[in-house]
Design an enzyme around this catalytic site. Structure first.
Site, short mmCIF file in Angstrom:
data_model
loop_
_atom_site.label_atom_id
_atom_site.label_comp_id
_atom_site.label_asym_id
_atom_site.label_seq_id
_atom_site.Cartn_x
_atom_site.Cartn_y
_atom_site.Cartn_z
CE LYS A 160 -3.73 2.07 2.80
NZ LYS A 160 -4.61 1.88 3.97
CB SER A 179 -7.97 3.71 3.10
OG SER A 179 -7.11 3.09 4.03
CB SER A 220 -8.09 0.71 5.93
OG SER A 220 -8.79 1.91 5.81
N1 GLN Z 1 -12.98 3.95 6.78
C1 GLN Z 1 -12.18 4.33 7.90
C2 GLN Z 1 -11.81 5.78 7.80
O1 GLN Z 1 -12.11 6.37 6.80
C3 GLN Z 1 -10.98 3.43 8.00
C4 GLN Z 1 -9.70 3.99 7.57
C5 GLN Z 1 -8.53 3.11 7.84
O2 GLN Z 1 -8.64 2.05 8.47
N2 GLN Z 1 -7.38 3.57 7.42
O3 GLN Z 1 -11.27 6.35 8.70
#
Ligand code: GLN
Length: 478
Positions: free
Chosen positions: A74, A149, A173
């Protein structure tokens, strides 16, 4: 080259001379090329991966546990001398000056890093639509998002563009895109894997997580990347079990579930029905399955968004265009304040700005006690509550997400609706516990994959992985 089934099977093929690392890399490069429209990869290290494969092929014995394994990273994980941008314009042109500990360990174990994959900007998002490189498509249905994400990491494994991948999980995420793409996603215990070299979103929540197709593969990657690290004082000193060799068979477990979660108004009824059915199957297989009353569900998303935006507003203050990253062409004409404003206003995307503003608001005098302090208290109550539950139970079972993958653009105009969909994943990050999403189901109406989420007490990854392994017929997923 045969299709990839598992790391163990692939490594046997290597030993038997049925394939080589180089042939395998070439095959993956072709597949990446053929799936470019999914937009999972930001950068492919073709020449470098082929060269490394040749070096591995020339060795007389395997370099390590991940000899020849093809991994995607990532774009928030630093890899020395390679670009890393958190999918943000503000880090345009930035090259990592050191590697994340997890990356060092992958490479020492013989892995081949094939490229850098797309994600939401600074890992903020649930759809991978907030990226300076554009959205990623779900390979199961290209009109849908892959989740976020870590959308690129999920699609890389889903579409067979890498064998495994690393993502980061601050609020779901890794688990949510795994759920949306029909693969395995593991978020380890906070402090199990070093965060050194992971671009910070919310430091007390962030963990590097693993996407894979089988549990033994997930276990193997975890045992390679986990463990104490002098560069991250929040990593636990607890020894790392040899997870992949220690996977237990046939144990019975005590599983708790929250009726409030399965009856929640936001949950798709077909997902709820599938999970209830699964709980029934586990009970029939000899596990104990018990409803546990849990009345904090509606507090966890607000708590998460108060605390993570507060941490993010502080973490992201370092991106100002002074030493590295994006500098506005007009910045030089400004006084210092204007210089920062120009760089940051032009460099950050809309969602990141929204969170920086929110974080500064909840930390500002007059509001600090009303929001930040309150949220910290809820976090403590939640952690205490779960500690009590884990005295009596091995796992908590929850949905991973309230729906299957959304259509592209479906929630883009409504950030609150997007945040609420994190209802089942953020709890593990608020309390630091390990959690996994297992791809067990297909939605009868939408024909999309979805999973079930299991959480365990801190550092109980081994039971989580063992139970998961008994529930996923290894090597038959695809
Ligand atoms: N959807 C969550 C957010 O937008 C998770 C993000 C993550 O785990 N990096 O904060």
């Amino acid at each position: 080259m045969q299709d990839f089934i598992s790391i163990a099977r692939y490594q046997t093929q290597l030993l038997n001379g049925e394939t080589t690392c180089k042939a395998t890399v070439a095959h993956y490069l072709e597949k990446i090329e053929a799936h470019q429209h999914l937009n999972a990869f930001i950068e492919v290290y073709a020449a470098e991966a082929l060269q490394r494969a040749e070096e591995l092929d020339a060795m007389t014995a395997p370099q390590g546990k991940l000899h020849g394994v093809i991994v995607a990273l990532k774009d928030v994980i630093c890899h020395k001398d390679h670009a890393v941008t958190a999918a943000s314009k503000i880090l345009e042109g930035f090259t990592a000056v050191f590697s994340a500990t997890a990356v060092e360990r992958l490479l020492e174990a013989g892995a081949i890093i094939i490229g850098r994959v797309n994600c939401d900007e600074f890992a903020m998002g649930s759809t991978n639509e907030h990226s300076v490189y554009g959205k990623v498509l779900n390979a199961a249905d290209e009109t849908r998002i892959p989740g976020g994400s870590s959308g690129g990491s999920a699609v890389a494994v889903q579409a067979g563009l890498s064998m495994v991948s690393l993502g980061s999980d601050t609020g779901g995420s890794v688990r949510q895109p795994a759920d949306f793409c029909g693969i395995i996603g593991l978020k380890p215990t906070y402090g199990r894997v070093s965060r050194y070299g992971l671009i910070a979103y919310a430091s007390s929540f962030d963990q590097i997580g693993i996407f894979a197709r089988t549990i033994p593969d997930t276990a193997l990657v975890l045992e390679v990347i986990a463990g104490a690290d002098d560069f991250d004082s929040t990593v636990s000193q607890q020894p790392v079990p040899a997870y992949s060799a220690a996977l237990k068979k046939d144990a019975t477990y005590r599983i708790a579930y929250f009726p409030e979660a399965l009856e929640h108004e936001s949950l798709d009824p077909e997902i709820s029905a599938a999970l209830k059915d699964q709980l029934g199957k586990w009970e029939a297989a000899g596990h104990t399955v018990t409803p546990v009353h849990f009345d904090l569900l509606d507090y966890i998303v607000p708590t998460y968004y108060v605390l993570t935006t507060a941490e993010a507003s502080s973490n992201l203050s370092r991106f100002d265009g002074v030493k590295y990253g994006y500098r506005s062409p007009e910045a030089a004409r400004e006084e210092l304040d204007g210089f920062y404003k120009k760089n940051r206003s032009e460099g950050f995307g809309k969602e990141v700005k929204r969170r920086i503003l929110l974080g500064n608001f909840v930390l500002s005098s007059g509001y600090y006690d009303a929001y930040f302090t309150q949220a910290q208290k809820v976090r403590r109550i939640l952690t205490n509550n779960l500690q009590l539950i884990f005295k009596e139970f091995d796992f908590i079972c929850l949905p991973t997400a309230p729906s299957v993958a959304f259509k592209i653009g479906e929630k883009a105009q409504d950030p609150i609706a997007m945040y609420i969909a994190d209802i089942y994943t953020v709890m593990a990050n608020l309390t630091g516990i390990p959690a996994i999403s297992l791809p067990l189901f297909t939605h009868p109406t939408h024909q999309m994959p979805f999973g079930v989420q299991l959480m365990a007490a801190p550092f109980n990854e081994l039971s989580l992985l063992s139970f998961s392994n008994n529930n996923l017929a290894t090597e038959s997923l695809f």
